[in-house]
Design a protein around this motif. Structure first.
Motif, PDB file in Angstrom:
ATOM      1  N   ALA A 129       0.670  -1.357   0.093  1.00 32.07           N
ATOM      2  CA  ALA A 129      -0.055  -0.042  -0.026  1.00 32.07           C
ATOM      3  C   ALA A 129       0.821   1.206  -0.070  1.00 32.07           C
ATOM      4  O   ALA A 129       0.402   2.302  -0.713  1.00 32.07           O
ATOM      5  CB  ALA A 129      -1.087   0.018   1.076  1.00 32.07           C
ATOM      6  N   TRP A 130       2.054   1.223   0.847  1.00 32.61           N
ATOM      7  CA  TRP A 130       2.800   2.476   0.720  1.00 32.61           C
ATOM      8  C   TRP A 130       3.415   2.602  -0.652  1.00 32.61           C
ATOM      9  O   TRP A 130       3.586   3.726  -1.202  1.00 32.61           O
ATOM     10  CB  TRP A 130       3.903   2.318   1.878  1.00 32.61           C
ATOM     11  CG  TRP A 130       5.167   3.252   1.721  1.00 32.61           C
ATOM     12  CD1 TRP A 130       4.966   4.424   2.264  1.00 32.61           C
ATOM     13  CD2 TRP A 130       6.497   2.905   0.950  1.00 32.61           C
ATOM     14  NE1 TRP A 130       6.223   5.089   2.137  1.00 32.61           N
ATOM     15  CE2 TRP A 130       7.211   4.092   1.299  1.00 32.61           C
ATOM     16  CE3 TRP A 130       6.988   2.119   0.365  1.00 32.61           C
ATOM     17  CZ2 TRP A 130       8.356   4.344   0.678  1.00 32.61           C
ATOM     18  CZ3 TRP A 130       8.073   2.141  -0.060  1.00 32.61           C
ATOM     19  CH2 TRP A 130       8.848   3.315   0.027  1.00 32.61           C
ATOM     20  N   LYS A 132       2.182   1.688  -3.264  1.00 30.16           N
ATOM     21  CA  LYS A 132       1.214   1.954  -4.371  1.00 30.16           C
ATOM     22  C   LYS A 132       0.868   3.532  -4.042  1.00 30.16           C
ATOM     23  O   LYS A 132       0.790   4.222  -5.003  1.00 30.16           O
ATOM     24  CB  LYS A 132      -0.343   1.466  -3.911  1.00 30.16           C
ATOM     25  CG  LYS A 132      -1.348   1.764  -4.790  1.00 30.16           C
ATOM     26  CD  LYS A 132      -1.421   1.211  -6.211  1.00 30.16           C
ATOM     27  CE  LYS A 132      -2.587   1.436  -7.204  1.00 30.16           C
ATOM     28  NZ  LYS A 132      -2.775   0.948  -8.354  1.00 30.16           N
ATOM     29  N   VAL A 133       0.741   4.224  -2.699  1.00 32.14           N
ATOM     30  CA  VAL A 133       0.433   5.750  -2.595  1.00 32.14           C
ATOM     31  C   VAL A 133       1.694   6.539  -2.941  1.00 32.14           C
ATOM     32  O   VAL A 133       1.396   7.424  -3.483  1.00 32.14           O
ATOM     33  CB  VAL A 133       0.442   5.869  -1.306  1.00 32.14           C
ATOM     34  CG1 VAL A 133       0.691   7.147  -0.713  1.00 32.14           C
ATOM     35  CG2 VAL A 133      -0.997   5.118  -0.596  1.00 32.14           C
ATOM     36  N   LYS A 134       2.895   5.864  -2.973  1.00 31.62           N
ATOM     37  CA  LYS A 134       3.933   6.588  -3.352  1.00 31.62           C
ATOM     38  C   LYS A 134       4.154   6.844  -4.940  1.00 31.62           C
ATOM     39  O   LYS A 134       4.362   7.661  -5.453  1.00 31.62           O
ATOM     40  CB  LYS A 134       5.593   5.680  -3.011  1.00 31.62           C
ATOM     41  CG  LYS A 134       6.571   6.735  -3.390  1.00 31.62           C
ATOM     42  CD  LYS A 134       7.793   5.783  -2.945  1.00 31.62           C
ATOM     43  CE  LYS A 134       9.088   6.393  -3.518  1.00 31.62           C
ATOM     44  NZ  LYS A 134      10.386   5.659  -3.208  1.00 31.62           N
ATOM     45  N   THR A 136       0.852   6.602  -6.607  1.00 26.05           N
ATOM     46  CA  THR A 136      -0.177   7.298  -7.199  1.00 26.05           C
ATOM     47  C   THR A 136      -0.810   8.515  -6.096  1.00 26.05           C
ATOM     48  O   THR A 136      -0.087   9.543  -6.221  1.00 26.05           O
ATOM     49  CB  THR A 136      -1.495   6.267  -7.078  1.00 26.05           C
ATOM     50  OG1 THR A 136      -1.397   5.450  -5.827  1.00 26.05           O
ATOM     51  CG2 THR A 136      -1.051   5.410  -8.134  1.00 26.05           C
ATOM     52  N   THR A 137      -1.865   8.093  -5.430  1.00 25.66           N
ATOM     53  CA  THR A 137      -2.203   9.176  -4.448  1.00 25.66           C
ATOM     54  C   THR A 137      -2.418   8.531  -3.054  1.00 25.66           C
ATOM     55  O   THR A 137      -2.600   7.390  -2.883  1.00 25.66           O
ATOM     56  CB  THR A 137      -3.597  10.089  -4.882  1.00 25.66           C
ATOM     57  OG1 THR A 137      -4.718   8.808  -4.988  1.00 25.66           O
ATOM     58  CG2 THR A 137      -3.343  10.503  -6.310  1.00 25.66           C
ATOM     59  N   ALA A 138      -2.454   9.384  -1.915  1.00 23.49           N
ATOM     60  CA  ALA A 138      -2.708   8.878  -0.533  1.00 23.49           C
ATOM     61  C   ALA A 138      -4.245   8.404  -0.512  1.00 23.49           C
ATOM     62  O   ALA A 138      -4.327   7.465   0.299  1.00 23.49           O
ATOM     63  CB  ALA A 138      -2.714  10.240   0.362  1.00 23.49           C
ATOM     64  N   ALA A 140      -5.119   5.821  -2.200  1.00 19.59           N
ATOM     65  CA  ALA A 140      -4.939   4.516  -2.535  1.00 19.59           C
ATOM     66  C   ALA A 140      -4.651   3.603  -1.174  1.00 19.59           C
ATOM     67  O   ALA A 140      -4.583   2.424  -1.565  1.00 19.59           O
ATOM     68  CB  ALA A 140      -4.067   4.160  -3.577  1.00 19.59           C
ATOM     69  N   TRP A 141      -4.486   4.235  -0.220  1.00 19.95           N
ATOM     70  CA  TRP A 141      -3.937   3.473   1.336  1.00 19.95           C
ATOM     71  C   TRP A 141      -5.175   2.258   1.256  1.00 19.95           C
ATOM     72  O   TRP A 141      -4.784   1.089   1.303  1.00 19.95           O
ATOM     73  CB  TRP A 141      -4.030   4.206   2.337  1.00 19.95           C
ATOM     74  CG  TRP A 141      -2.448   4.811   2.632  1.00 19.95           C
ATOM     75  CD1 TRP A 141      -2.088   6.095   2.649  1.00 19.95           C
ATOM     76  CD2 TRP A 141      -1.521   3.819   3.099  1.00 19.95           C
ATOM     77  NE1 TRP A 141      -0.699   6.044   2.943  1.00 19.95           N
ATOM     78  CE2 TRP A 141      -0.437   4.842   3.299  1.00 19.95           C
ATOM     79  CE3 TRP A 141      -1.353   2.568   3.475  1.00 19.95           C
ATOM     80  CZ2 TRP A 141       0.817   4.260   3.645  1.00 19.95           C
ATOM     81  CZ3 TRP A 141      -0.290   2.000   4.012  1.00 19.95           C
ATOM     82  CH2 TRP A 141       0.923   2.847   4.147  1.00 19.95           C
ATOM     83  N   THR A 144      -6.137  -0.567  -1.217  1.00 18.81           N
ATOM     84  CA  THR A 144      -4.948  -1.268  -1.564  1.00 18.81           C
ATOM     85  C   THR A 144      -4.889  -2.315  -0.430  1.00 18.81           C
ATOM     86  O   THR A 144      -4.776  -3.255  -0.412  1.00 18.81           O
ATOM     87  CB  THR A 144      -3.612  -0.796  -1.642  1.00 18.81           C
ATOM     88  OG1 THR A 144      -3.720   0.263  -2.684  1.00 18.81           O
ATOM     89  CG2 THR A 144      -2.500  -1.813  -1.943  1.00 18.81           C
TER      90      THR A 144
END
Length: 205
Positions: A129-130, A132-134, A136-138, A140-141, A144
């Motif tokens: 998740a981290w 993914k957020v890195k 994309t956007t926050a 997505a936490w 994901t």
């Protein structure tokens, strides 16, 4: 997502599943000589079956991914406030971790698995998740985390039912790796290329 991209994602996912199952199975075979996918002493046949089982797990992971995409589309259409659907996903992810502890507690699994399984799954999912957020956007936490925890656990139910830690590990690891690949590829597949600025005409002021 067009058909070509979908077929590429599907084909890559099942290949990753086969490779991951092969590596996981060989490592487990080296650590525990009694580990078998099929009841035969022929180790070469077992290795082939590990790879074939991994291809099946990869296909199963892709089915779960497609099911999640459909669920997400339907839920966002029904629930008018997006944050409610995101919060619900976070709640379900936490509930699934508790459910894993409940499934494994007092079972034929090793005693430590009732806390180790949900803990390791949660930590590994947080890492994905981290990442993914890195990229994309926050926002997505939680989606994901929901996908990596809840969907992966549902796909791995047959492994939990065996009450054998070797079977669970052999099932869970390839599914998690395949799901990690799919969720990290999604924004690359759906992403639109940045528009280039229009060229300035020659001689313009």
């Amino acid at each position: 997502m067009n058909l070509r991209k979908w077929m590429t994602l599907f084909g890559t996912t099942i290949l990753i599943g086969g490779l991951c199952s092969l590596v996981t199975g060989v490592v487990m075979l080296l650590c525990d000589s009694s580990f078998r996918v099929v009841k035969t002493e022929d180790w070469l046949f077992n290795i082939v079956m590990m790879a074939l089982a991994g291809l099946s797990l990869g296909a199963f992971a892709h089915m779960g991914f497609f099911a999640y995409m459909m669920l997400n589309y339907i839920a966002r259409s029904i629930i008018k406030r997006p944050y409610l659907w995101v919060a619900l996903q976070g709640f379900i992810a936490a509930f699934v971790l508790v459910e894993i502890a409940y499934w494994t507690y007092g079972s034929a699994f090793p005693d430590a698995l009732f806390w180790a399984a949900p803990l390791l799954l949660a930590v590994a999912s947080i890492v994905v998740a981290w990442w993914k957020v890195k990229e994309t956007t926050a926002g997505a936490w939680l989606p994901t985390l929901f996908f990596m925890i809840a969907v992966t656990t549902i796909e791995a139910v047959p492994g939990f039912r065996t009450e054998k830690w070797t079977s669970l590990l052999f099932t869970l690891v390839p599914l998690f790796v395949c799901n990690s690949f799919q969720i990290m590829r999604l924004h690359h597949i759906l992403g639109k290329p940045k528009s280039k600025p229009a060229p300035v005409a020659a001689g313009a002021n």
